[in-house]
Design a protein around this motif. Structure first.
Motif, short mmCIF file in Angstrom:
data_model
loop_
_atom_site.label_atom_id
_atom_site.label_comp_id
_atom_site.label_asym_id
_atom_site.label_seq_id
_atom_site.Cartn_x
_atom_site.Cartn_y
_atom_site.Cartn_z
N GLU A 144 33.95 23.96 53.95
CA GLU A 144 32.72 24.66 53.22
C GLU A 144 31.30 24.40 52.67
N ALA A 145 30.98 23.61 52.46
CA ALA A 145 29.39 22.79 52.41
C ALA A 145 28.63 22.82 53.60
N ILE A 146 29.66 22.76 54.55
CA ILE A 146 28.67 21.87 55.80
C ILE A 146 28.18 24.12 56.23
N ARG A 147 29.38 24.54 55.99
CA ARG A 147 29.74 26.25 56.84
C ARG A 147 28.25 26.47 56.04
N LYS A 148 28.37 26.56 55.07
CA LYS A 148 26.92 27.03 54.11
C LYS A 148 26.00 26.51 54.29
N LYS A 149 25.43 25.73 54.79
CA LYS A 149 24.28 25.86 55.57
C LYS A 149 23.69 26.23 56.62
N ILE A 150 24.65 25.20 57.32
CA ILE A 150 24.90 26.19 59.10
C ILE A 150 25.32 27.13 59.89
N ASP A 151 26.04 27.79 59.10
CA ASP A 151 26.61 29.15 59.81
C ASP A 151 25.46 30.21 59.00
N PHE A 152 25.14 30.62 59.72
CA PHE A 152 24.68 32.38 58.79
C PHE A 152 24.00 33.22 60.18
N GLU A 153 23.51 34.30 59.72
CA GLU A 153 23.30 35.00 60.58
C GLU A 153 21.05 36.10 60.22
N ARG A 154 21.00 36.72 60.75
CA ARG A 154 20.05 37.16 60.52
C ARG A 154 19.88 38.44 61.62
N GLU A 155 19.95 39.82 60.16
CA GLU A 155 19.46 40.56 60.95
C GLU A 155 18.02 41.31 61.29
N ILE A 156 17.89 41.78 62.35
CA ILE A 156 16.63 42.46 63.09
C ILE A 156 16.57 43.54 62.13
N ASP A 157 15.26 43.69 62.01
CA ASP A 157 14.42 44.98 61.39
C ASP A 157 13.58 45.49 62.39
N SER A 158 13.80 47.01 61.82
CA SER A 158 12.85 47.84 63.36
C SER A 158 12.93 48.26 64.84
N LEU A 159 14.30 48.09 64.84
CA LEU A 159 14.80 48.44 66.25
C LEU A 159 14.79 49.43 66.76
N PRO A 160 13.72 49.87 68.25
CA PRO A 160 13.93 51.44 67.61
C PRO A 160 14.83 52.63 67.87
N ASP A 161 14.62 53.53 66.98
CA ASP A 161 16.48 54.53 66.80
C ASP A 161 16.96 54.50 68.18
N GLY A 162 18.34 54.14 67.98
CA GLY A 162 19.17 54.27 69.48
C GLY A 162 19.17 52.75 69.86
N LEU A 163 18.13 52.01 69.66
CA LEU A 163 18.50 50.79 70.04
C LEU A 163 19.27 49.84 69.91
N LYS A 164 20.63 49.04 70.46
CA LYS A 164 21.65 48.25 69.52
C LYS A 164 21.98 46.82 70.14
N LEU A 165 21.31 46.19 69.74
CA LEU A 165 22.16 44.62 70.08
C LEU A 165 23.41 44.49 70.50
N GLU A 166 23.43 43.82 71.69
CA GLU A 166 24.84 43.56 71.89
C GLU A 166 25.88 42.50 73.06
N LYS A 167 24.36 41.43 72.83
CA LYS A 167 25.74 40.12 73.06
C LYS A 167 24.51 38.85 73.37
N VAL A 168 24.92 38.53 73.01
CA VAL A 168 24.12 37.01 73.00
C VAL A 168 24.11 35.78 74.27
N GLU A 169 23.43 35.39 74.65
CA GLU A 169 24.28 34.11 75.97
C GLU A 169 22.81 32.69 75.64
N ALA A 170 23.88 32.14 75.77
CA ALA A 170 22.71 30.69 75.23
C ALA A 170 22.35 29.96 76.80
N THR A 171 20.84 29.09 76.77
CA THR A 171 20.55 28.88 78.28
C THR A 171 19.97 27.60 77.71
#
Length: 238
Positions: free
Chosen positions: A194-221
């Protein structure tokens, strides 16, 4: 025969002039769109936008207020993610079948796709204080993963210790980037996970995307993460 040849020459010259005028018009339009986009972004962008309007002839498209395809690329864009300033290394977007209206002040794309690239340094800045995000290599299944490191105050230890985990990056809700640790070391000790996840797990909402445009997936490089986006009826302006 001579008259026919003269007529053909005249047609070729006129066609060349039309093409030249068309290309001049499209170049002027691209420059104007880039300037307007730069003005709208203001200090939130460190680079000059690159705009390309495809399809021929352009003059016919603009007269019909329907552009075949518009591509845009902007570097160094600053966005707001869950009340934090996040730098997006590069944003690419391709909009197709763009309808213009309101005296060319409104633009809606029938469909649009794109990618947002975030470097690991910028992703670390978007995380909680003291959290570092980097490339984690390949998982056992061969999938690229990220490595998240943070100093965590663990219960029963009485001091902060540095822990690293391998995390999965995903999107949720069409506007949120999420990091979640696949496995937490020492999770069998009460309170540690619980202590580790509280620090390391996180999410960030991206504001101001054009109406109708949605994030679909993420790829690490190896040099960051690429977030793909897509949508229909995307409001580009107006």
């Amino acid at each position: 025969m001579r008259a026919l040849r003269i007529g053909l020459v005249i047609l070729v010259v006129l066609a060349g002039l039309f093409v030249a005028a068309d290309r001049i018009a499209v170049n002027l339009a691209e420059d104007e769109v880039a300037k307007k986009l730069k003005s709208q972004l203001g200090s939130t962008s460190s680079g000059d936008p690159s705009v390309s309007i495809e399809g021929f002839p352009f003059l016919t498209q603009i007269a019909g207020k329907d552009l075949d395809k518009v591509t845009v690329e902007v570097e160094g864009v600053t966005a707001t993610a869950s009340d934090r300033q996040v730098r997006l290394s590069k944003v690419n977007m391709t909009a197709e079948d763009v309808k213009l209206s309101d005296n060319y002040g409104s633009a809606v794309a029938d469909r649009a796709t794109g990618t947002v690239h975030l470097s690991y340094a910028d992703l670390s800045k978007a995380a909680d204080d003291g959290v570092r995000v980097g490339y984690g290599g390949k998982s056992t299944s061969g999938k690229d993963q990220v490595k998240v490191t943070a100093s965590v105050a663990l219960p029963l230890v009485g001091r902060a210790v540095e822990r690293s985990v391998y995390s999965t990056v995903s999107v949720s809700g069409g506007d949120t980037v999420r990091l979640h640790a696949d496995k937490v070391p020492g999770s069998k000790v009460p309170g540690v996970e619980e202590a580790i996840r509280k620090k390391i797990d996180f999410e960030r909402e991206i504001d101001s995307l054009p109406d109708g445009l949605k994030l679909e997936k993420v790829e690490a490089t190896k040099d960051g993460v690429d977030v793909s986006m897509a949508g229909t009826g995307v409001n580009l302006a107006g």
